[in-house]
Design a protein around this motif. Structure first.
Motif, short mmCIF file in Angstrom:
data_model
loop_
_atom_site.label_atom_id
_atom_site.label_comp_id
_atom_site.label_asym_id
_atom_site.label_seq_id
_atom_site.Cartn_x
_atom_site.Cartn_y
_atom_site.Cartn_z
N LEU A 256 0.83 -1.21 0.00
CA LEU A 256 0.00 0.00 0.00
C LEU A 256 0.87 1.26 0.00
O LEU A 256 2.01 1.26 0.48
N GLU A 257 0.29 2.32 -0.53
CA GLU A 257 0.92 3.62 -0.43
C GLU A 257 0.87 4.07 1.03
O GLU A 257 -0.14 3.88 1.71
N PHE A 258 1.95 4.64 1.53
CA PHE A 258 1.99 5.04 2.94
C PHE A 258 2.63 6.43 3.07
O PHE A 258 3.33 6.90 2.17
N LYS A 259 2.36 7.03 4.22
CA LYS A 259 2.98 8.29 4.59
C LYS A 259 3.56 8.13 5.99
O LYS A 259 3.00 7.39 6.81
N TYR A 260 4.67 8.81 6.26
CA TYR A 260 5.32 8.62 7.55
C TYR A 260 5.81 9.96 8.09
O TYR A 260 5.93 10.96 7.34
N GLY A 261 6.10 9.96 9.36
CA GLY A 261 6.68 11.12 10.02
C GLY A 261 7.36 10.70 11.30
O GLY A 261 6.88 9.78 11.99
N VAL A 262 8.49 11.32 11.63
CA VAL A 262 9.22 11.01 12.86
C VAL A 262 9.03 12.18 13.82
O VAL A 262 9.28 13.33 13.46
N TYR A 263 8.60 11.85 15.05
CA TYR A 263 8.34 12.87 16.07
C TYR A 263 9.12 12.53 17.33
O TYR A 263 9.35 11.35 17.63
N SER A 264 9.51 13.57 18.05
CA SER A 264 10.21 13.37 19.32
C SER A 264 9.22 12.88 20.37
O SER A 264 8.01 12.89 20.17
N LYS A 265 9.76 12.44 21.50
CA LYS A 265 8.90 11.93 22.56
C LYS A 265 7.97 13.03 23.11
O LYS A 265 6.94 12.74 23.72
N ASP A 266 8.35 14.30 22.88
CA ASP A 266 7.52 15.43 23.32
C ASP A 266 6.48 15.82 22.28
O ASP A 266 5.74 16.80 22.46
N GLY A 267 6.44 15.10 21.15
CA GLY A 267 5.45 15.38 20.11
C GLY A 267 5.88 16.41 19.10
O GLY A 267 5.06 16.90 18.32
N LEU A 268 7.19 16.78 19.09
CA LEU A 268 7.67 17.77 18.14
C LEU A 268 8.06 17.09 16.84
O LEU A 268 8.70 16.02 16.84
N ALA A 269 7.71 17.71 15.72
CA ALA A 269 8.00 17.13 14.40
C ALA A 269 9.47 17.31 14.05
O ALA A 269 10.12 18.28 14.46
N THR A 270 10.00 16.36 13.31
CA THR A 270 11.37 16.45 12.82
C THR A 270 11.32 16.64 11.29
O THR A 270 10.24 16.68 10.69
N LYS A 271 12.49 16.71 10.69
CA LYS A 271 12.55 16.88 9.24
C LYS A 271 12.33 15.58 8.49
O LYS A 271 12.23 15.56 7.26
N LEU A 272 12.26 14.47 9.23
CA LEU A 272 12.04 13.17 8.60
C LEU A 272 10.53 12.93 8.45
O LEU A 272 9.84 12.57 9.40
N LYS A 273 10.02 13.15 7.26
CA LYS A 273 8.61 12.92 6.98
C LYS A 273 8.39 12.89 5.48
O LYS A 273 9.23 13.35 4.70
#
Length: 522
Positions: A203-220
């Motif tokens: 399947l087509e997917f989307k992803y994102g990496v977030y810190s334990k505090d819920g802050l977004a990173t550049k990996l997405k």
């Protein structure tokens, strides 16, 4: 069938149907939930493999980097030697065992700018183990003896100590370097895709990496926005306390289609059977209601028919008894009057029976309807002349408004006359006061249309749907203020349809009715 029995049968059938549908829906829901759980487990296993591969690759790169630095450090800054010696003498067996261990600790000062420090002390530990065993063997005369000796020596670097140092420094390395420098989007995307493919998830997917505090990173992927309800999370990196430092969230936009697609055949088959059950139940219920309705209508018809026959039979009996009276028998005028009365009542019963037989023959297609070209205006005039005496007897009127330009159709004059007569008789019967009937005609390119409008009592909306059904009368039971058996309009509909036409009625309670007939022109 009694009313209570009918209600009981419908209730039991309804409960059975609801139960069957509920079981089917429960099974479908379980199948969908099971598929969702299986999909979730596969995704979690895939993300676990992704995290393991990324961590293992980063650890290998770190170790190789450190090993290269250590290899360049030829001489140690300082070293320490620690020795241990152990010996055991067994006088009984004339045996001596010696064990020695030597540990060489070399400390290397290495640059550690990539860890945020000028230098680090790396400890390289090498261990050496020596084993010696000797045993005295005496000869037969105890004059000469032999010595049995065994020597072993092992030298090995204690890599576990080095690895523990690497592990501690690796944690510091992770804490200092931002995640986007340790991992790139392309590598993460390919790793996720590869692990999902291993478990047959394409399947087509989307992803994102977030810190334990819920802050977004550049990996997405693209403009990914976290949706914890529909996403699958998994820890990606751990801190020095072995707690998750980052989380990888993966979302599948076409997840529901994939889950349902796996059981689509079974799901459609189950829904198909549910539909069949509903149709069968609805059909059975409809047939039951229709049979009950027909039974009631036929009972009502028999009651009405019996009542209608009782009057002429009683009249005929009275007339015969009167004729047999010697005083009446000699009076020719009275005898003729009674004979005329008997003939009229007999004709009336014959007409009623003929109506029933006519409907029966129509249903069985046994009624011969030969067609010829006729002028429908003439037919309407003829029908009006048949009921003129009835109208005059009620002090009523019939007005005609012939506006049709073309009035020639292909039809059976006899049956069409009966159709119009039936409609006019209904208009007369259901007018409480003096009947005021108007007949309108008009023509279009394809149809001849005539309307019969009356000032009668009108009909309810429920009666409008059933007025052309056999035996139907709005007044039921033994109410006989209006004579009839509910066959006239059924006959009208059958004849009009045999002529490829249509008939319908417009009416409201208390305002009269308008019957409209459309017949195709030649």
């Amino acid at each position: 069938m009694g009313k209570k029995m009918f209600v009981l049968i419908v209730l039991l059938m309804s409960i059975s149907l609801i139960g069957i549908i509920a079981v089917q829906l429960y099974w479908i829901n379980n199948a969908v939930e099971s598929k969702k759980e299986q999909f979730k487990n596969d995704v979690q296993k895939s993300l676990g493999s992704v995290s393991e591969r990324i961590n293992e690759k980063e650890r290998d790169l770190f170790n190789k980097k450190f090993e290269g630095i250590i290899k360049n450090a030829v001489l140690a800054n300082d070293a320490q030697i620690k020795s241990l010696f152990f010996q055991e003498i067994d006088t009984t067996n004339n045996q001596k065992i010696s064990f020695g261990s030597t540990i060489l600790e070399e400390n290397f000062e290495i640059p550690a700018d990539f860890l945020g420090s000028d230098s680090l002390i790396f400890k390289r530990v090498t261990g050496k183990k020596d084993f010696f065993q000797s045993r005295l063997i005496k000869g037969p005369d105890n004059l000469f003896s032999n010595v049995d000796e065994k020597r072993y020596s092992f030298t090995k670097r204690l890599t576990n100590i080095e690895e523990s140092q690497f592990a501690e420094w690796f944690k510091d390395y992770n804490r200092i370097n931002p995640i986007h420098k340790r991992l790139n989007n392309r590598e993460l995307n390919e790793t996720i895709k590869d692990e999902l493919k291993k478990r047959d998830i394409s399947l087509e997917f989307k992803y994102g990496v977030y810190s334990k505090d819920g802050l977004a990173t550049k990996l997405k992927s693209g403009y990914y926005t976290i949706n914890k309800k529909d996403s699958y999370p998994y820890p990606l990196f751990y801190n020095s306390s072995n707690e998750p430092e980052y989380f990888l969230y993966v979302t599948f936009p076409e997840k529901n289609e994939h889950i349902l697609g796996g059981i689509s055949n079974i799901l459609l088959l189950s829904l198909f059977f549910i539909l069949i059950i509903i149709i069968a139940f609805s059909s059975s219920l409809y047939q039951l209601i229709q049979q009950k309705k027909i039974s009631e209508i036929k009972t009502d018809f028999i009651n009405n028919m019996t009542h209608e026959f009782k009057t002429p039979i009683a009249t005929i009996n009275l007339a015969i008894d009167s004729i047999r009276n010697p005083k009446i028998l000699n009076n020719q005028e009275k005898v003729l009057r009674y004979i005329e009365m008997i003939r009229d009542e007999n004709k009336r019963m014959h007409t009623q029976v003929e109506n029933v037989l006519r409907i029966s023959r129509l249903e069985k297609n046994q009624l011969d309807i030969s067609k010829e070209m006729i002028d429908i205006h003439d037919t309407i005039e003829d029908a009006i002349s048949h009921v003129s005496l009835l109208v005059n007897d009620r002090n009523g009127t019939i007005d005609t408004h012939f506006e049709a330009i073309i009035s020639e159709i292909s039809g059976n004059e006899f049956h069409l006359t009966n159709v119009i007569v039936n409609m006019l008789e209904n208009a007369i019967k259901y007018s409480k006061e003096n009947p005021r009937i108007e007949v309108y005609t008009e023509s279009t390119n394809k149809f001849f249309i005539f309307k019969i409008k009356d000032n009668g009592i009108g009909m309810s909306k429920g009666a409008l749907k059933l007025v052309f059904d056999k035996f139907y009368r709005e007044q039921k039971g033994n109410i006989h203020d209006v004579k009839g058996h509910g066959l006239g309009l059924a006959y009208v509909k059958e004849i009009v349809e045999k002529h490829h036409g249509t008939v319908f009625v417009e009416s409201e309670k208390g305002t009269g009715s308008i019957f409209t007939v459309k017949l195709p022109l030649i």
